[in-house]
Design an enzyme around this catalytic site. Structure first.
Site, PDB file in Angstrom:
ATOM      1  N   LYS A 116      36.378  47.539  37.644  1.00  0.00           N
ATOM      2  CA  LYS A 116      35.363  47.288  38.673  1.00  0.00           C
ATOM      3  C   LYS A 116      34.058  48.043  38.416  1.00  0.00           C
ATOM      4  O   LYS A 116      32.975  47.526  38.704  1.00  0.00           O
ATOM      5  CB  LYS A 116      35.926  47.623  40.046  1.00  0.00           C
ATOM      6  CG  LYS A 116      36.987  46.646  40.547  1.00  0.00           C
ATOM      7  CD  LYS A 116      37.308  46.950  41.994  1.00  0.00           C
ATOM      8  CE  LYS A 116      38.232  46.072  42.721  1.00  0.00           C
ATOM      9  NZ  LYS A 116      39.234  45.265  42.281  1.00  0.00           N
ATOM     10  N   GLU A 200      32.602  52.896  47.272  1.00  0.00           N
ATOM     11  CA  GLU A 200      31.649  51.862  47.686  1.00  0.00           C
ATOM     12  C   GLU A 200      31.349  52.089  49.150  1.00  0.00           C
ATOM     13  O   GLU A 200      32.197  52.578  49.893  1.00  0.00           O
ATOM     14  CB  GLU A 200      32.293  50.469  47.569  1.00  0.00           C
ATOM     15  CG  GLU A 200      32.152  49.833  46.222  1.00  0.00           C
ATOM     16  CD  GLU A 200      32.830  48.465  46.144  1.00  0.00           C
ATOM     17  OE1 GLU A 200      33.074  47.827  47.195  1.00  0.00           O
ATOM     18  OE2 GLU A 200      33.131  48.052  45.018  1.00  0.00           O
ATOM     19  N   ARG A 292      40.743  34.442  35.928  1.00  0.00           N
ATOM     20  CA  ARG A 292      41.992  33.662  35.845  1.00  0.00           C
ATOM     21  C   ARG A 292      41.960  32.593  36.929  1.00  0.00           C
ATOM     22  O   ARG A 292      41.048  32.542  37.743  1.00  0.00           O
ATOM     23  CB  ARG A 292      43.162  34.592  36.120  1.00  0.00           C
ATOM     24  CG  ARG A 292      42.997  35.305  37.473  1.00  0.00           C
ATOM     25  CD  ARG A 292      44.217  36.068  37.886  1.00  0.00           C
ATOM     26  NE  ARG A 292      43.938  37.023  38.946  1.00  0.00           N
ATOM     27  CZ  ARG A 292      43.974  36.762  40.237  1.00  0.00           C
ATOM     28  NH1 ARG A 292      44.256  35.554  40.651  1.00  0.00           N
ATOM     29  NH2 ARG A 292      43.705  37.694  41.130  1.00  0.00           N
TER      30      ARG A 292
HETATM   31  P1  ADP Z   1      41.223  43.562  44.746  1.00  0.00           P
HETATM   32  O1  ADP Z   1      40.928  43.706  43.299  1.00  0.00           O
HETATM   33  O2  ADP Z   1      42.367  44.403  45.182  1.00  0.00           O
HETATM   34  O3  ADP Z   1      41.302  42.120  45.158  1.00  0.00           O
HETATM   35  P2  ADP Z   1      38.579  43.632  46.006  1.00  0.00           P
HETATM   36  O4  ADP Z   1      37.478  44.475  45.514  1.00  0.00           O
HETATM   37  O5  ADP Z   1      38.495  42.177  45.716  1.00  0.00           O
HETATM   38  O6  ADP Z   1      39.948  44.211  45.474  1.00  0.00           O
HETATM   39  O7  ADP Z   1      38.737  43.850  47.573  1.00  0.00           O
HETATM   40  C1  ADP Z   1      39.811  43.321  48.311  1.00  0.00           C
HETATM   41  C2  ADP Z   1      39.445  43.227  49.784  1.00  0.00           C
HETATM   42  O8  ADP Z   1      39.128  44.524  50.329  1.00  0.00           O
HETATM   43  C3  ADP Z   1      38.211  42.395  50.065  1.00  0.00           C
HETATM   44  O9  ADP Z   1      38.520  41.036  50.158  1.00  0.00           O
HETATM   45  C4  ADP Z   1      37.725  42.979  51.381  1.00  0.00           C
HETATM   46  O10 ADP Z   1      38.507  42.505  52.454  1.00  0.00           O
HETATM   47  C5  ADP Z   1      38.028  44.447  51.227  1.00  0.00           C
HETATM   48  N1  ADP Z   1      36.872  45.172  50.671  1.00  0.00           N
HETATM   49  C6  ADP Z   1      36.664  45.466  49.370  1.00  0.00           C
HETATM   50  N2  ADP Z   1      35.505  46.147  49.195  1.00  0.00           N
HETATM   51  C7  ADP Z   1      34.959  46.282  50.424  1.00  0.00           C
HETATM   52  C8  ADP Z   1      33.764  46.927  50.922  1.00  0.00           C
HETATM   53  N3  ADP Z   1      32.924  47.560  50.113  1.00  0.00           N
HETATM   54  N4  ADP Z   1      33.533  46.873  52.254  1.00  0.00           N
HETATM   55  C9  ADP Z   1      34.395  46.264  53.083  1.00  0.00           C
HETATM   56  N5  ADP Z   1      35.527  45.669  52.692  1.00  0.00           N
HETATM   57  C10 ADP Z   1      35.831  45.674  51.371  1.00  0.00           C
HETATM   58  P1  ADP Z   2      43.894  36.133  44.311  1.00  0.00           P
HETATM   59  O1  ADP Z   2      42.980  37.207  43.789  1.00  0.00           O
HETATM   60  O2  ADP Z   2      44.185  35.028  43.368  1.00  0.00           O
HETATM   61  O3  ADP Z   2      43.458  35.645  45.612  1.00  0.00           O
HETATM   62  P2  ADP Z   2      45.871  38.182  44.776  1.00  0.00           P
HETATM   63  O4  ADP Z   2      44.874  39.275  44.789  1.00  0.00           O
HETATM   64  O5  ADP Z   2      46.768  38.010  45.929  1.00  0.00           O
HETATM   65  O6  ADP Z   2      45.285  36.747  44.529  1.00  0.00           O
HETATM   66  O7  ADP Z   2      46.733  38.340  43.456  1.00  0.00           O
HETATM   67  C1  ADP Z   2      47.505  37.276  42.973  1.00  0.00           C
HETATM   68  C2  ADP Z   2      48.688  37.789  42.234  1.00  0.00           C
HETATM   69  O8  ADP Z   2      48.294  38.565  41.148  1.00  0.00           O
HETATM   70  C3  ADP Z   2      49.615  38.646  43.040  1.00  0.00           C
HETATM   71  O9  ADP Z   2      50.895  38.375  42.555  1.00  0.00           O
HETATM   72  C4  ADP Z   2      49.201  40.048  42.707  1.00  0.00           C
HETATM   73  O10 ADP Z   2      50.289  40.938  42.873  1.00  0.00           O
HETATM   74  C5  ADP Z   2      48.809  39.873  41.271  1.00  0.00           C
HETATM   75  N1  ADP Z   2      47.708  40.733  40.855  1.00  0.00           N
HETATM   76  C6  ADP Z   2      46.442  40.723  41.293  1.00  0.00           C
HETATM   77  N2  ADP Z   2      45.691  41.609  40.632  1.00  0.00           N
HETATM   78  C7  ADP Z   2      46.496  42.203  39.742  1.00  0.00           C
HETATM   79  C8  ADP Z   2      46.312  43.204  38.741  1.00  0.00           C
HETATM   80  N3  ADP Z   2      45.143  43.773  38.526  1.00  0.00           N
HETATM   81  N4  ADP Z   2      47.377  43.554  37.989  1.00  0.00           N
HETATM   82  C9  ADP Z   2      48.565  42.971  38.194  1.00  0.00           C
HETATM   83  N5  ADP Z   2      48.793  42.018  39.103  1.00  0.00           N
HETATM   84  C10 ADP Z   2      47.789  41.647  39.869  1.00  0.00           C
END
Ligand code: ADP
Ligand code: ADP
Ligand code: MG
Length: 495
Positions: A116, A200, A292
């Protein structure tokens, strides 16, 4: 075009990819672990190769075994699905080194977006707005505290290698910062083998709105509009819809163009998703990019009519995108509910086990991408997603009604599922009004419990009776202790 593709995944997503291959006349190779000998993907492929023990490290994360399976069967390309090795640059590289096509982006693009903080730097250079915060991971409490002071509380501690909502802590009070750094870092180290964290700004009352992009290897990049994914538990999506109720046509265009710019900055090829956080004033910030196929890709397929998996395969085979941005149009409204084996009345705790009875919803505009069958045992070792229930209808209101009907008709007995909870969310006034912020579940459904009205009790008695008749021979073999009482486990079910 490829003649044979190996699918390096399991469950519903392996079946989804298999469906596209079959339509395209491409032979499929499944790989399976010990726990998946009886799984649908193992049974459904043209060929299946056993790759090891149930623990993911021994099978679905075992790069050597998967490449060997492709060699052994003569597969020319590998589709990684989502999760497991899908965002692993080493795996993508290993495929290339073995002379196989990886159906996904080049390793370098995976690396750029996989971390990230690396991605944040790349986006800043590419003119894409990012959430205010740090651009280097840091664990030093004094330096991080100074950063937090600068960007202002509340802040979010995030794992640089994060995914699936893991390694994230909201901090409201400076006194809580050090503990949050330590716990987020150790969670990230355990989950991703990398304990780097950064800060963040925590955006108040946001939405999660993401843009699907398609990029070919010839420099053409388009977007397929947005997906609104704000309904989440533990920072992981459970209901997604498109279009988003929060976007004007101008904002949609602006976010789409920004996503295309983000993909270009990373040298992106194949299908990908650029995730944004959208604040109440319509400002949006880059969150991360998923390199992906996304779990929720079907809702985009429903409104655009574009099959994203087929596109992935065609792009990987070197084809040029034969679609211009202005040719991509959207019709109607689509909603997806993720059906996991989990207990919504107990903090969504996983609930693996044997499926004793299954009735899938059918009807106009209903699509259930399903990885289970009656009699199947959901293993404890993997992400407990069972299916993705998707509806498409003319308007959002119609789609809501259709999803209610579909959830109503979806019966899974034997394990806990969120179906009754999802029904109540979809049926609620704030959902109908489009108040879909990421705080939706804690705000409107903080401690949900199922209600069982009389007519449902009658329905349960009916199912229990039907099952008792059917199960006499099976239960004799399995032993009575294995079978929970149906009314303890039945989801939402109406006559
Ligand atoms: P991941 O890799 O686990 O999907 P993300 O960065 O996409 O992580 O964040 C997952 C969720 O966490 C977001 O969809 C949002 O709901 C919340 N989130 C992430 N960053 C922020 C932020 N800076 N402020 C508020 N909510 C956040
Ligand atoms: P999406 O980002 O497609 O909305 P999720 O964040 O729910 O979906 O992740 C989809 C699947 O991938 C889940 O099975 C989650 O456990 C797995 N996953 C997501 N990010 C990672 C990661 N960085 N490493 C391993 N597994 C991951
Ligand atoms: Mg994310």
């Amino acid at each position: 075009m490829f003649k044979k593709i190996l699918i390096a995944n399991r469950g519903e997503i392996a079946l989804r990819v298999m469906a596209a291959c079959r339509e395209m006349g491409i032979a499929t190779v499944a790989v399976y672990s010990e726990a998946d000998r009886e799984a649908l993907h193992t049974r459904g492929a043209d060929e299946s190769v056993f790759i090891g023990a149930s623990e993911p490290a021994e099978s679905y994360l075992n790069i050597g075994r998967i490449i060997e399976a492709a060699r052994q069967t003569g597969a020319e390309a590998i589709h990684p699905g989502y999760g497991f090795l899908a965002e692993n640059a080493e795996f993508a590289q290993a495929c290339l080194d073995a002379g196989l096509t990886f159906i996904g982006p080049p390793p370098q693009a995976i690396r750029s977006f996989g971390n990230k903080t690396v991605a944040r730097k790349l986006m800043i250079d590419g003119g894409v707005p990012v959430v205010p915060g740090m651009v280097e991971p840091d664990l030093d409490p004094v330096r991080v505290a100074a950063h937090a002071q600068k960007i202002g509380y509340p802040v979010l501690v995030k794992a640089a290698a994060g995914g699936g909502g893991k390694g994230m802590r909201i901090v409201h009070d400076p006194a809580e910062l050090t503990a949050a750094l330590t716990s987020a870092s150790s969670e990230a180290a355990a989950a991703f083998g990398d304990g780097s964290v950064y800060l963040e700004k925590y955006i108040a009352r946001p939405r999660h709105v993401e843009i699907q992009v398609l990029a070919d290897a010839h420099g053409n990049i388009i977007h397929l509009f947005e997906r609104e994914c704000s309904i989440q538990r533990r920072h992981q999506k459970i209901i997604e819809e498109t279009p988003s109720t929060a976007l004007t046509p101008e904002l949609r265009r602006e976010m789409g163009e920004t996503a295309v710019r983000a993909a270009a900055a990373a040298g992106y090829v194949n299908a990908g998703t650029v995730e944004f956080i959208l604040d109440e004033d319509g400002r949006f910030y880059f969150l991360e990019a998923n390199t992906r196929l996304q779990v929720e890709h079907p809702i985009t397929e429903m409104i655009t009519g574009i099959d994203i998996v087929r596109r992935q395969i065609r792009i990987a085979a070197g084809e040029k995108l034969d679609l211009k941005q202005e040719q991509v149009t959207a019709r109607g409204h689509a909603i997806e509910c993720r059906i996991y084996a989990e207990d919504p009345a107990n903090d969504f705790f996983p609930s693996p086990g044997k499926i004793l009875y299954l009735k899938e919803p059918v009807g106009p505009g209903i699509r259930n991408d399903c990885g289970i069958y009656e009699g199947y045992t959901v293993p404890v070792e993997y992400d407990p997603i069972l299916s993705k229930l998707v509806v498409h209808a003319e308007t959002r209101d119609d789609a809501i009604d259709r999803m209610k009907k579909a959830l109503d008709e979806y019966v899974i007995v034997g394990i806990k599922t969120p179906n009754a909870f999802l029904y109540d969310v979809i049926d609620s006034k704030p959902f109908r009004e489009g108040k879909t912020l990421t705080s939706f579940i804690p705000t409107y459904f903080p401690s949900w419990q199922p209600t069982l009205p009389d007519r449902e009790t009658a329905a349960l008695a009916f199912v229990a009776d039907a099952m008792a008749g059917r199960r006499t021979t099976e239960s004799a073999a399995a032993g009575p202790a294995e079978i929970p009482l149906p009314w303890q486990t039945l989801g939402h079910w109406r006559l």
